[in-house]
Write a protein that holds these residues in place. Structure first.
Motif, PDB file in Angstrom:
ATOM      1  N   ASN A  83       0.837  -1.198   0.000  1.00 33.37           N
ATOM      2  CA  ASN A  83       0.000   0.000   0.000  1.00 33.37           C
ATOM      3  C   ASN A  83       0.874   1.250   0.000  1.00 33.37           C
ATOM      4  O   ASN A  83       1.676   1.464   0.908  1.00 33.37           O
ATOM      5  CB  ASN A  83      -0.877  -0.033   1.259  1.00 33.37           C
ATOM      6  N   TRP A  84       0.704   2.109  -1.013  1.00 32.77           N
ATOM      7  CA  TRP A  84       1.562   3.295  -1.103  1.00 32.77           C
ATOM      8  C   TRP A  84       1.162   4.384  -0.121  1.00 32.77           C
ATOM      9  O   TRP A  84       1.836   5.413  -0.020  1.00 32.77           O
ATOM     10  CB  TRP A  84       1.599   3.846  -2.524  1.00 32.77           C
ATOM     11  N   HIS A  85       0.088   4.173   0.649  1.00 31.11           N
ATOM     12  CA  HIS A  85      -0.238   5.096   1.737  1.00 31.11           C
ATOM     13  C   HIS A  85       0.641   4.845   2.965  1.00 31.11           C
ATOM     14  O   HIS A  85       0.677   5.676   3.876  1.00 31.11           O
ATOM     15  CB  HIS A  85      -1.701   4.924   2.174  1.00 31.11           C
ATOM     16  N   TYR A  86       1.307   3.702   3.017  1.00 34.25           N
ATOM     17  CA  TYR A  86       2.037   3.326   4.216  1.00 34.25           C
ATOM     18  C   TYR A  86       3.214   4.265   4.485  1.00 34.25           C
ATOM     19  O   TYR A  86       3.800   4.851   3.565  1.00 34.25           O
ATOM     20  CB  TYR A  86       2.559   1.891   4.101  1.00 34.25           C
ATOM     21  N   THR A  87       3.566   4.367   5.759  1.00 36.60           N
ATOM     22  CA  THR A  87       4.724   5.156   6.161  1.00 36.60           C
ATOM     23  C   THR A  87       5.999   4.359   5.911  1.00 36.60           C
ATOM     24  O   THR A  87       5.975   3.149   5.651  1.00 36.60           O
ATOM     25  CB  THR A  87       4.641   5.504   7.647  1.00 36.60           C
ATOM     26  N   ALA A  88       7.127   5.050   6.024  1.00 34.60           N
ATOM     27  CA  ALA A  88       8.415   4.388   5.833  1.00 34.60           C
ATOM     28  C   ALA A  88       8.603   3.260   6.838  1.00 34.60           C
ATOM     29  O   ALA A  88       9.156   2.201   6.509  1.00 34.60           O
ATOM     30  CB  ALA A  88       9.548   5.407   5.963  1.00 34.60           C
ATOM     31  N   GLU A  89       8.119   3.465   8.059  1.00 32.38           N
ATOM     32  CA  GLU A  89       8.248   2.425   9.080  1.00 32.38           C
ATOM     33  C   GLU A  89       7.450   1.184   8.698  1.00 32.38           C
ATOM     34  O   GLU A  89       7.926   0.054   8.834  1.00 32.38           O
ATOM     35  CB  GLU A  89       7.776   2.963  10.432  1.00 32.38           C
ATOM     36  N   GLY A 105       9.924   0.753  -6.800  1.00 33.85           N
ATOM     37  CA  GLY A 105       9.062   1.848  -6.405  1.00 33.85           C
ATOM     38  C   GLY A 105       8.947   2.917  -7.461  1.00 33.85           C
ATOM     39  O   GLY A 105       9.576   2.850  -8.522  1.00 33.85           O
ATOM     40  N   ALA A 106       8.122   3.905  -7.154  1.00 38.72           N
ATOM     41  CA  ALA A 106       7.964   5.081  -8.005  1.00 38.72           C
ATOM     42  C   ALA A 106       8.518   6.280  -7.254  1.00 38.72           C
ATOM     43  O   ALA A 106       8.458   6.350  -6.029  1.00 38.72           O
ATOM     44  CB  ALA A 106       6.488   5.292  -8.338  1.00 38.72           C
ATOM     45  N   GLU A 107       9.045   7.235  -7.998  1.00 40.12           N
ATOM     46  CA  GLU A 107       9.686   8.397  -7.390  1.00 40.12           C
ATOM     47  C   GLU A 107       8.743   9.121  -6.447  1.00 40.12           C
ATOM     48  O   GLU A 107       9.160   9.610  -5.390  1.00 40.12           O
ATOM     49  CB  GLU A 107      10.157   9.357  -8.486  1.00 40.12           C
ATOM     50  N   ARG A 108       7.456   9.152  -6.774  1.00 38.96           N
ATOM     51  CA  ARG A 108       6.497   9.888  -5.940  1.00 38.96           C
ATOM     52  C   ARG A 108       6.351   9.285  -4.544  1.00 38.96           C
ATOM     53  O   ARG A 108       5.867   9.940  -3.628  1.00 38.96           O
ATOM     54  CB  ARG A 108       5.137   9.955  -6.624  1.00 38.96           C
ATOM     55  N   TYR A 109       6.750   8.019  -4.391  1.00 46.05           N
ATOM     56  CA  TYR A 109       6.662   7.371  -3.079  1.00 46.05           C
ATOM     57  C   TYR A 109       8.044   7.158  -2.445  1.00 46.05           C
ATOM     58  O   TYR A 109       8.182   6.398  -1.499  1.00 46.05           O
ATOM     59  CB  TYR A 109       5.951   6.021  -3.195  1.00 46.05           C
ATOM     60  N   GLY A 110       9.019   7.854  -2.960  1.00 46.81           N
ATOM     61  CA  GLY A 110      10.376   7.685  -2.455  1.00 46.81           C
ATOM     62  C   GLY A 110      10.515   7.981  -0.979  1.00 46.81           C
ATOM     63  O   GLY A 110      11.363   7.389  -0.295  1.00 46.81           O
ATOM     64  N   HIS A 111       9.682   8.882  -0.453  1.00 43.25           N
ATOM     65  CA  HIS A 111       9.752   9.230   0.970  1.00 43.25           C
ATOM     66  C   HIS A 111       9.430   8.043   1.866  1.00 43.25           C
ATOM     67  O   HIS A 111       9.847   7.997   3.022  1.00 43.25           O
ATOM     68  CB  HIS A 111       8.776  10.361   1.278  1.00 43.25           C
ATOM     69  N   ALA A 112       8.694   7.059   1.340  1.00 41.47           N
ATOM     70  CA  ALA A 112       8.343   5.867   2.127  1.00 41.47           C
ATOM     71  C   ALA A 112       9.334   4.732   1.898  1.00 41.47           C
ATOM     72  O   ALA A 112       9.157   3.646   2.448  1.00 41.47           O
ATOM     73  CB  ALA A 112       6.934   5.403   1.784  1.00 41.47           C
ATOM     74  N   LEU A 113      10.365   4.992   1.097  1.00 43.47           N
ATOM     75  CA  LEU A 113      11.340   3.946   0.753  1.00 43.47           C
ATOM     76  C   LEU A 113      12.759   4.434   1.020  1.00 43.47           C
ATOM     77  O   LEU A 113      13.599   4.498   0.120  1.00 43.47           O
ATOM     78  CB  LEU A 113      11.187   3.564  -0.731  1.00 43.47           C
ATOM     79  N   PRO A 114      13.054   4.786   2.275  1.00 39.82           N
ATOM     80  CA  PRO A 114      14.385   5.332   2.594  1.00 39.82           C
ATOM     81  C   PRO A 114      15.510   4.327   2.402  1.00 39.82           C
ATOM     82  O   PRO A 114      16.673   4.702   2.291  1.00 39.82           O
ATOM     83  CB  PRO A 114      14.245   5.752   4.063  1.00 39.82           C
ATOM     84  N   GLY A 115      15.174   3.039   2.342  1.00 36.12           N
ATOM     85  CA  GLY A 115      16.205   2.025   2.141  1.00 36.12           C
ATOM     86  C   GLY A 115      16.624   1.880   0.696  1.00 36.12           C
ATOM     87  O   GLY A 115      17.517   1.084   0.372  1.00 36.12           O
ATOM     88  N   GLY A 116      16.003   2.651  -0.184  1.00 34.39           N
ATOM     89  CA  GLY A 116      16.363   2.598  -1.594  1.00 34.39           C
ATOM     90  C   GLY A 116      15.423   1.724  -2.394  1.00 34.39           C
ATOM     91  O   GLY A 116      14.789   0.813  -1.863  1.00 34.39           O
ATOM     92  N   PHE A 117      15.317   2.008  -3.682  1.00 29.10           N
ATOM     93  CA  PHE A 117      14.448   1.246  -4.563  1.00 29.10           C
ATOM     94  C   PHE A 117      14.930   1.414  -5.996  1.00 29.10           C
ATOM     95  O   PHE A 117      15.764   2.276  -6.304  1.00 29.10           O
ATOM     96  CB  PHE A 117      12.998   1.728  -4.439  1.00 29.10           C
ATOM     97  N   VAL A 118      14.420   0.583  -6.870  1.00 31.83           N
ATOM     98  CA  VAL A 118      14.710   0.678  -8.294  1.00 31.83           C
ATOM     99  C   VAL A 118      13.394   0.876  -9.023  1.00 31.83           C
ATOM    100  O   VAL A 118      12.363   0.339  -8.618  1.00 31.83           O
ATOM    101  CB  VAL A 118      15.439  -0.590  -8.803  1.00 31.83           C
TER     102      VAL A 118
END
Length: 492
Positions: A83-89, A105-118
């Motif tokens: 769910n892209w509503h979820y927080t980073a935690e 992930g998508a760039e718009r949800y990068g704030h919820a993916l601090p561990g990095g994504f492709v």
């Protein structure tokens, strides 16, 4: 000559067929989608993904999300859409729990993916458009919460068959009960991180349908899309019905909706009056099914059957059976409510939680935790969804998870979260809080508690109402009865 077996064979035989339609880009054909899925499959394999590994995605509805469904499905991976509503935690917990090999992930949800994504495009870039070697079917693994407040992945056993060889098995066990022809147009209105929209979009592609994708539900736009694309089938939740019926008559009658033959619904109880109004408007095109992430589809009921037995969620589909069990563990006769158990489902487990798996089983039978009864003809009626579960807008919200977050706040001595009826959402989240010594209940504290939730819980889990109590009733063992709290709260 045998019939084609699903998406991949259709793409090879009819590459020009329209596969995905969005309002942000040109339509994508089966051939183009197939090549894109192949490229992403090669990209995942190059990053070390192997059969049984998990791939987490945090993506909006669209071509990329569908590409990930198909790419993971042909390399034997577990696809974990989050769910892209979820927080980073919240996202971080799932990534760690499933030991994700790759996070997409998508760039718009990068704030919820601090561990990095492709991003999907980076996975595909420079990769072959031909199918990968050693293809074998994967599966989705959705996370669902429980009494511990921490979500658990529902992990099904993988079968060492190609997607094409698995296709007739899935058709025989489940898909044929949907009654869809091999051609059609599917309208995707819900998010692909939920099991029902995910499963129906995948089924539509396996049948060769075009999938019209929306990112968010809009009642007026839905009617316009049905007419524009000649939509034949869609999945909705009762909240969507409520919003459609609330449209002015001039809007509801201006569109040609005659192409629609199958409008499925599930995921939440549908008020009989709402369903009756939908059937009166659209005709006998509503099909309801009951199931869960764990059990998948367990029943199916047509409009005609439902009109004969208002309130039923249907009979068990072929190969499954229901047993209603009383408090003493004995099977109950027709008409008597008890715990609903389902027999004949595909084997599953809660990832890394054998005790939770065991608690949901009774020998070979599985219970979603719902209370219901069977009539003399085997039609299932639900009395109550899971005792503590809140279903808001068709989304499962788990009280224990919200309570755990609120109890972290120093001004909270005790808290109970319940769901109360809501005319639009089905249920809304209400938190009953016992303030800690020295804490002053009121608007300021409510603001603090909601702010406390902001970084820890998705907004859909935030309490709509916070009320204060001198104390909350608990048994000597510390157990809280939310059913009694609901009874005392509702008259207020």
């Amino acid at each position: 000559m045998r019939a084609t077996r699903g998406f991949y064979e259709i793409a090879a035989a009819d590459p020009g067929r329209v596969a995905v339609v969005t309002d942000t880009a040109a339509a994508v054909t089966y051939g183009e989608l197939h090549e894109r899925a192949n490229q992403v499959s090669h990209g995942l394999l190059a990053r070390g993904t192997r059969p049984g590994d998990a791939v987490v995605t945090v993506l909006p509805n669209g071509v990329d999300a569908i590409t990930m469904m198909l790419a993971t499905y042909q390399i034997g991976a577990y696809h974990v859409p989050v769910n892209w509503h979820y927080t980073a935690e919240e996202v971080g917990y799932i990534v760690a729990d499933c030991a994700a090999r790759t996070v997409v992930g998508a760039e718009r949800y990068g704030h919820a993916l601090p561990g990095g994504f492709v991003e999907t495009g980076a996975l595909a870039e420079g990769r072959p458009a031909t199918p990968p070697e050693g293809r074998r079917a994967g599966s989705m693994m959705l996370y669902t919460s429980g009494t511990t407040g921490r979500p658990k992945g529902v992990r099904r056993r993988l079968i060492e068959l190609s997607p094409e060889d698995l296709y007739p098995i899935l058709t025989r066990k489940s898909w044929r009960h949907f009654g869809l022809p091999p051609d059609g147009v599917h309208l995707l209105l819900s998010q692909l991180y939920h099991s029902a929209p995910y499963g129906q979009a995948m089924m539509a592609l396996q049948f060769g349908h075009a999938v019209v994708v929306t990112e968010r539900f809009d009642a007026g736009e839905t009617l316009e899309l049905v007419e524009r694309y000649g939509v034949t089938n869609a999945f909705m939740v009762p909240t969507m019905f409520h919003r459609l019926l609330a449209l002015p008559t001039s809007i509801r009658t201006k569109h040609d909706l005659s192409s629609l033959t199958h409008l499925y619904h599930g995921a939440a109880p549908c008020p009989p009056a709402t369903k009756q109004a939908m059937i009166e408007w659209l005709g006998p095109v509503l099909w309801e099914y009951y199931g869960s992430t764990e059990a998948a589809v367990a029943t199916m009921v047509s409009s005609a059957e439902w009109l004969e037995r208002p309130g039923t969620v249907g009979r068990a589909i072929d190969g499954l059976e229901f047993t209603i069990v009383g408090d003493d563990g004995a099977a109950l006769p027709p008409g008597e409510p008890g715990m609903v158990y389902i027999g004949g489902i595909n084997r599953f487990e809660y990832h890394r939680d054998p005790s939770k798996t065991a608690a949901a089983m009774r020998g070979p039978l599985y219970t979603p935790g719902d209370i219901g009864y069977l009539d003399e003809d085997g039609y299932l009626f639900l009395c109550d969804r899971r005792t503590d579960l809140i279903i808001s807008g068709g989304v499962n919200v788990y009280p224990a998870e919200i309570e755990a977050v609120l109890q972290e706040h120093p001004s909270v001595a005790d808290v109970a979260v319940i769901g109360v009826p809501d005319p639009e959402w089905g249920q809304r989240v209400v938190a009953l809080v016992q303030p800690a010594a020295g804490a002053i209940p009121g608007a300021d504290l409510t603001g603090e508690l909601l702010a406390h939730c902001a970084s820890r819980l998705a907004r859909l889990k935030h309490p709509r109402v916070i009320e204060y109590r001198d104390r909350l009733p608990r048994t000597p063992t510390g157990k809280l009865s939310r059913s009694n709290l609901r009874k005392t709260y509702l008259p207020l």
